[in-house]
Design an enzyme around this catalytic site. Structure first.
Site, PDB file in Angstrom:
ATOM      1  N   ASP A  83      -2.124  -1.573  10.612  1.00 17.48           N
ATOM      2  CA  ASP A  83      -2.446  -1.583   8.968  1.00 17.48           C
ATOM      3  C   ASP A  83      -3.087  -2.775   8.459  1.00 17.48           C
ATOM      4  OD1 ASP A  83      -1.324   0.805   8.413  1.00 17.48           O
ATOM      5  OD2 ASP A  83       0.706   0.327   7.973  1.00 17.48           O
ATOM      6  N   LYS A  91       0.779  -1.063   0.129  1.00 20.60           N
ATOM      7  CA  LYS A  91      -0.077   0.247  -0.039  1.00 20.60           C
ATOM      8  C   LYS A  91       1.017   1.420   0.149  1.00 20.60           C
ATOM      9  CE  LYS A  91       0.807   1.443   4.501  1.00 20.60           C
ATOM     10  NZ  LYS A  91       1.608   2.738   4.742  1.00 20.60           N
TER      11      LYS A  91
HETATM   12  P1  ATP Z   1       3.993  -0.120   7.623  1.00 19.31           P
HETATM   13  O1  ATP Z   1       3.875   0.643   6.334  1.00 19.31           O
HETATM   14  O2  ATP Z   1       2.685  -0.734   8.017  1.00 19.31           O
HETATM   15  O3  ATP Z   1       4.739   0.875   8.864  1.00 19.31           O
HETATM   16  P2  ATP Z   1       6.488  -1.010   6.793  1.00 19.31           P
HETATM   17  O4  ATP Z   1       6.577  -1.174   5.363  1.00 19.31           O
HETATM   18  O5  ATP Z   1       7.338   0.386   7.359  1.00 19.31           O
HETATM   19  O6  ATP Z   1       5.329  -1.005   7.322  1.00 19.31           O
HETATM   20  P3  ATP Z   1       7.523  -3.701   7.282  1.00 19.31           P
HETATM   21  O7  ATP Z   1       8.096  -3.963   5.836  1.00 19.31           O
HETATM   22  O8  ATP Z   1       6.111  -4.333   7.480  1.00 19.31           O
HETATM   23  O9  ATP Z   1       7.522  -2.227   7.555  1.00 19.31           O
HETATM   24  O10 ATP Z   1       8.494  -4.126   8.281  1.00 19.31           O
HETATM   25  C1  ATP Z   1       8.865  -3.686   9.596  1.00 19.31           C
HETATM   26  C2  ATP Z   1       9.348  -4.737  10.191  1.00 19.31           C
HETATM   27  O11 ATP Z   1       8.442  -5.763  10.711  1.00 19.31           O
HETATM   28  C3  ATP Z   1      10.391  -5.334   9.790  1.00 19.31           C
HETATM   29  O12 ATP Z   1      11.599  -4.890  10.339  1.00 19.31           O
HETATM   30  C4  ATP Z   1      10.451  -6.694   9.991  1.00 19.31           C
HETATM   31  O13 ATP Z   1      11.502  -7.263  10.971  1.00 19.31           O
HETATM   32  C5  ATP Z   1       9.085  -7.133  10.569  1.00 19.31           C
HETATM   33  N1  ATP Z   1       8.371  -8.163  10.060  1.00 19.31           N
HETATM   34  C6  ATP Z   1       7.598  -9.061  10.471  1.00 19.31           C
HETATM   35  N2  ATP Z   1       7.001  -9.953   9.495  1.00 19.31           N
HETATM   36  C7  ATP Z   1       7.566  -9.161   8.208  1.00 19.31           C
HETATM   37  C8  ATP Z   1       7.324  -9.883   6.845  1.00 19.31           C
HETATM   38  N3  ATP Z   1       6.622 -10.686   6.826  1.00 19.31           N
HETATM   39  N4  ATP Z   1       7.730  -9.056   6.032  1.00 19.31           N
HETATM   40  C9  ATP Z   1       8.420  -7.865   6.282  1.00 19.31           C
HETATM   41  N5  ATP Z   1       8.665  -7.508   7.579  1.00 19.31           N
HETATM   42  C10 ATP Z   1       8.152  -8.144   8.663  1.00 19.31           C
END
Ligand code: ATP
Length: 290
Positions: free
Chosen positions: A140, A14
């Site tokens: 989210d 997203k």
């Molecule tokens: P958001 O936009 O919801 O804040 P994000 O894109 O910033 O999410 P994610 O890629 O979801 O962040 O990753 C945040 C943390 O979640 C990572 O540091 C990772 O260790 C942990 N994590 C747990 N499960 C997963 C997964 N399946 N894929 C990616 N990261 C994951």
């Protein structure tokens, strides 16, 4: 009785077309108002029933947790808890979405596992029930279950489905810096002059189906905070604009920058420019997905 043994689900990323923080609750959570949009870039999640009762997770990125702490795994644990199902599961996640990037990569994997298991075991949970379950994994996750274009309020769980936003090509570029969401919010709390985006204007623009309106109303209250830690964001936006994008903004707490293009050739030219540059490994050309 179901004879289905496995399922494959896509887990799309997203972007936040608009993100505002409207308050802070006593429990420390921030109240937000965000316009969310699913894009086509996705992870792939395969789930297979196996003998025994273990949940085995295989991830294409070795540095991510392979058990508890990975939202795909946590979602499977939660689903079994809530439904009383105890079958063993083999879950394979092929990551394409950049990690810790502001693109809900983890949340969407968790959402895909909940939806995939609901189908695989024919448990017949409604979208609303799945969203309620998803909220326990992260703010989210409910949106990732709903998908499309939506307004998210509360801590992200109060969702209103919106008319599909007018379609854009989306260029995603993630600078290498890792950004902690928690730190971004802590720094925002200490900031004085906060620029709030015009969320109502964005809602109107979406209602009117106006590309120009949507592009002119994108805004993210967290962007200046993350820019202070990762100044490359400004430079990426500037480069995107030089290729004629209609708007460029940081998604979520960052640091990924998205550029919105109505013209596919311009989007492609910008994509090629970034793809051969220093951010090439983390450059993607995608589009709105409703
Ligand atoms: P958001 O936009 O919801 O804040 P994000 O894109 O910033 O999410 P994610 O890629 O979801 O962040 O990753 C945040 C943390 O979640 C990572 O540091 C990772 O260790 C942990 N994590 C747990 N499960 C997963 C997964 N399946 N894929 C990616 N990261 C994951």
């Amino acid at each position: 009785m179901s004879y289905r043994e496995q399922i494959e689900v896509t887990a799309p990323a997203k972007i936040n077309l608009s993100l505002d923080v409207t308050g802070r609750r006593d429990d420390g959570y921030h109240e937000v108002r965000m316009v969310m949009q699913t894009v086509r870039l996705c992870d792939l999640v395969r789930i297979r029933k196996i003998s025994g009762t273990d949940i085995v997770l295989k991830n294409s990125l070795s540095y991510l947790p392979s058990g508890k702490g990975n939202l795909a795994y946590d979602a499977a644990v939660l689903f079994r808890e809530k439904t009383g199902i105890s079958d063993g599961l083999f879950i394979e996640v092929e990551k394409n979405i950049p990690v810790a990037a502001g693109l809900a990569g983890g949340s969407t994997d968790g959402a895909a596992v909940l939806c995939g298991l609901n189908e695989l075991f024919e448990t017949g949970l409604s979208e609303e029930q799945l969203r309620g379950m998803g909220l326990r994994l992260g703010a989210d996750v409910p949106f990732c279950i709903m998908g499309g274009t939506a307004l998210a309020e509360g801590i992200g769980e109060k969702l209103t489905k919106l008319k599909n936003a007018p379609k854009f090509h989306v260029l995603l570029v993630k600078p290498p810096a890792g950004v902690s969401t928690k730190e971004v919010y802590t720094r925002l709390d200490a900031m004085e002059n906060i620029m709030h985006p015009d969320i109502d204007g964005m809602l109107r623009a979406i209602g009117e189906g106006s590309h120009l309106g949507v592009a002119s109303k994108i805004g993210n209250v967290l962007e200046p905070v993350t820019v202070s830690m990762c100044p490359e964001i400004e430079n990426i936006k500037k480069q995107m604009r030089s290729f004629g994008c209609e708007g460029a903004l940081m998604s979520g707490s960052g640091p990924t920058v998205f550029g919105l293009f109505t013209d596919r050739d311009r989007a492609k030219a910008a994509y090629m420019h970034f793809k051969i540059g220093q951010y090439g490994g983390q450059t993607f050309l995608t589009e709105f997905f409703n």
